[in-house]
Design a protein around this motif. Sequence first.
Motif, PDB file in Angstrom:
ATOM      1  N   PRO A 174     -60.769   5.982  37.121  1.00  0.00           N
ATOM      2  CA  PRO A 174     -60.320   7.065  36.232  1.00  0.00           C
ATOM      3  C   PRO A 174     -60.059   6.610  34.797  1.00  0.00           C
ATOM      4  N   ILE A 175     -59.472   5.413  34.608  1.00  0.00           N
ATOM      5  CA  ILE A 175     -59.168   4.982  33.246  1.00  0.00           C
ATOM      6  C   ILE A 175     -60.448   4.671  32.475  1.00  0.00           C
ATOM      7  N   SER A 176     -61.443   4.088  33.137  1.00  0.00           N
ATOM      8  CA  SER A 176     -62.714   3.828  32.467  1.00  0.00           C
ATOM      9  C   SER A 176     -63.413   5.138  32.117  1.00  0.00           C
ATOM     10  N   ARG A 177     -63.332   6.117  33.005  1.00  0.00           N
ATOM     11  CA  ARG A 177     -63.930   7.417  32.721  1.00  0.00           C
ATOM     12  C   ARG A 177     -63.170   8.127  31.599  1.00  0.00           C
ATOM     13  N   PHE A 178     -61.846   7.939  31.566  1.00  0.00           N
ATOM     14  CA  PHE A 178     -61.050   8.528  30.488  1.00  0.00           C
ATOM     15  C   PHE A 178     -61.483   7.983  29.135  1.00  0.00           C
ATOM     16  N   TRP A 179     -61.608   6.653  29.026  1.00  0.00           N
ATOM     17  CA  TRP A 179     -61.981   6.077  27.743  1.00  0.00           C
ATOM     18  C   TRP A 179     -63.411   6.433  27.360  1.00  0.00           C
TER      19      TRP A 179
END
Length: 274
Positions: free
Chosen positions: A215-220
Amino acid sequence: MIAGPGGAGGFGRYGEAVFRPEAAGEGERIDYGALVYDEFTLARLRTLGVGPGWRCLDVGAGTGTVSRRLLEEVGVASVLAVDRDVRFLGERGVPGLDVLEADITDPDFDPGRFRLVHARFVLMHLPEHERLIAKLAELVEPGGVLVLGDAVDTTSDRAPVTPYTVAMRAMWQGLEAVIGTDVSWVVSYPGLLRTAGLASVAAEIHVPPLLPGSPISRFWADTWKRSRQAILATGQIDDAGMDAALRYLDCDDCAALSAGLLTVWGWKSGGVAR
């Protein structure tokens, strides 16, 4: 989401120049961040004693994930969720959740007093940091707690140069130029809460790992795509560099630190002993 204007001196607003709430998928982008940080935030709030009987104010509530979980999982009495644009908050209402469309930078903003006042990823986009923190501290009832969280940049000069660090440094620079985002002062939170009259001030930081498809990689990745014009305008990175950074986020060779979430809290004296 954010509950006020960007920086001084003619900056735009979060949600206008970039991260427009009406843009397709913006709610999902916000929720990617919630998937990463909500567990950390809720764990801290529980440790602070937030629970049944508490009246809570959630500032810059975004899609309302923290507000709803406070009601459904922590069992607080009520939550007032405030944002400058509340379209996402009305989509999934729950008992005890009240929604207020308001600008917290408005001098007349005064929704009452609350045992918990919480704001996450809000003040970093706003000017007048000391005034706004003092204002939020005023909204805490005696015996209550103010909890603030914002991003801390981990791409210092000592960090390895990778497609990710180049893109992140350019992103912070671009967002500062366009909407006034400034994370450099976030480490001053503890002192600012003390200046605002709060006691027993403490802090902690959470840095989630960057993993392919997380999720954090997709957020960035989504954040870069939505702010790409502002990032390129810095001259620190070009289109090829942005594409390389996006590929790097989704590869097994990615070894970098995400921006951290610094959470700081302080208590208002008086009221029932904790």
